[in-house]
Design a protein around this motif. Structure first.
Motif, PDB file in Angstrom:
ATOM      1  N   ASP A 120     -22.092 -39.433 -53.916  1.00 48.94           N
ATOM      2  CA  ASP A 120     -21.432 -39.861 -54.519  1.00 48.94           C
ATOM      3  C   ASP A 120     -19.999 -38.520 -55.135  1.00 48.94           C
ATOM      4  OD1 ASP A 120     -21.142 -39.822 -57.489  1.00 48.94           O
ATOM      5  OD2 ASP A 120     -21.706 -41.386 -57.491  1.00 48.94           O
ATOM      6  N   ARG A 121     -19.477 -38.106 -55.622  1.00 52.89           N
ATOM      7  CA  ARG A 121     -18.210 -37.467 -56.049  1.00 52.89           C
ATOM      8  C   ARG A 121     -18.380 -36.247 -57.366  1.00 52.89           C
ATOM      9  NH1 ARG A 121     -12.913 -38.415 -53.937  1.00 52.89           N
ATOM     10  NH2 ARG A 121     -13.820 -38.972 -52.555  1.00 52.89           N
ATOM     11  N   ASP A 122     -18.905 -37.437 -57.747  1.00 56.32           N
ATOM     12  CA  ASP A 122     -18.912 -36.974 -59.298  1.00 56.32           C
ATOM     13  C   ASP A 122     -20.453 -36.444 -59.543  1.00 56.32           C
ATOM     14  OD1 ASP A 122     -16.566 -37.910 -59.347  1.00 56.32           O
ATOM     15  OD2 ASP A 122     -17.829 -39.901 -60.305  1.00 56.32           O
ATOM     16  N   SER A 123     -21.237 -37.397 -58.969  1.00 60.33           N
ATOM     17  CA  SER A 123     -22.982 -36.140 -59.133  1.00 60.33           C
ATOM     18  C   SER A 123     -23.450 -35.260 -58.093  1.00 60.33           C
ATOM     19  CB  SER A 123     -23.550 -37.816 -59.978  1.00 60.33           C
ATOM     20  OG  SER A 123     -23.941 -38.097 -58.585  1.00 60.33           O
ATOM     21  N   GLY A 175     -15.481 -46.244 -54.688  1.00 58.80           N
ATOM     22  CA  GLY A 175     -14.015 -44.774 -54.880  1.00 58.80           C
ATOM     23  C   GLY A 175     -14.536 -43.526 -54.498  1.00 58.80           C
ATOM     24  N   SER A 176     -15.812 -43.348 -55.400  1.00 60.92           N
ATOM     25  CA  SER A 176     -16.617 -42.608 -55.700  1.00 60.92           C
ATOM     26  C   SER A 176     -17.740 -41.940 -54.848  1.00 60.92           C
ATOM     27  CB  SER A 176     -17.416 -42.140 -56.973  1.00 60.92           C
ATOM     28  OG  SER A 176     -18.403 -43.140 -56.517  1.00 60.92           O
ATOM     29  N   GLU A 195     -20.368 -47.322 -55.626  1.00 62.50           N
ATOM     30  CA  GLU A 195     -19.214 -47.181 -55.807  1.00 62.50           C
ATOM     31  C   GLU A 195     -18.337 -47.300 -54.590  1.00 62.50           C
ATOM     32  OE1 GLU A 195     -17.424 -48.710 -58.753  1.00 62.50           O
ATOM     33  OE2 GLU A 195     -19.772 -49.654 -59.065  1.00 62.50           O
TER      34      GLU A 195
END
Length: 187
Positions: free
Chosen positions: A171-174, A119-120, A117
């Protein structure tokens, strides 16, 4: 296959005869030869028949487990070459547009895992092997104007020493690694 079975039988017969001779030498009494239809011969025949049936299955299983990805060894199928030549991306690849601001020539290499993705994604910085060189941090990853593509923006400071700099894309989130980024700045 028949030659292999015959060879196996001759090897087994040789070992049985050698064993019989060794036993006779130790005991000095002759051992009677068993009839050809006894249990040992039946067991050996079944074992050889079982192995001759199982060997092709094992080979097929190993061939299934060890598949070679043609894109890894530099070759491509005709269909893949056609897709690459007409500009349409393969389903496993992610198109990346690159925007570089630099006074010197820069070579960029990006490798992304499939289905990321845009965006991430974030690149935490690019480091040189030489710890004395400053880290490149002006890097951004975002969705491109063209759907399904990622835009990579790099700004190279004027005083950045030449060399190769590399880092990971996460990945910015994970926090999981999603690819690698490497650049080479010319003199």
């Amino acid at each position: 296959m028949a030659e292999g079975v015959e060879l196996a039988y001759s090897v087994i017969d040789k070992y049985i005869a050698d064993g019989r001779r060794t036993a006779e030498d130790i005991n000095s009494q002759p051992y009677p030869t068993r009839a050809p239809n006894d249990n040992l011969q039946d067991i050996l025949e079944r074992m050889l028949r079982f192995q001759s049936e199982m060997l092709p299955l094992w080979i097929e299983t190993l061939a299934t487990l060890v598949k070679v990805d043609p894109s890894r060894n530099g070759s491509a199928t005709t269909r893949e070459r056609g897709a690459a030549s007409n500009g349409s991306p393969k389903s496993e690849t992610m198109a990346v547009s690159i925007e570089v601001v630099s006074l010197r020539p820069v070579q960029v290499s990006v490798e992304l895992r499939p289905n990321v993705e845009a965006g991430s994604l974030v690149a935490l910085g690019l480091n040189a092997v030489d710890p004395g060189k400053p880290v490149l941090t002006d890097i951004s990853l975002m969705p491109d104007e063209i759907p399904g593509r990622i835009k990579l923006r790099l700004r190279i400071p004027e005083d950045q020493p030449p060399g190769t700099y590399s880092g990971v894309i996460v990945d910015r989130d994970s926090g999981e690694t999603r690819g690698t980024l490497s650049i080479r700045i010319a003199d």
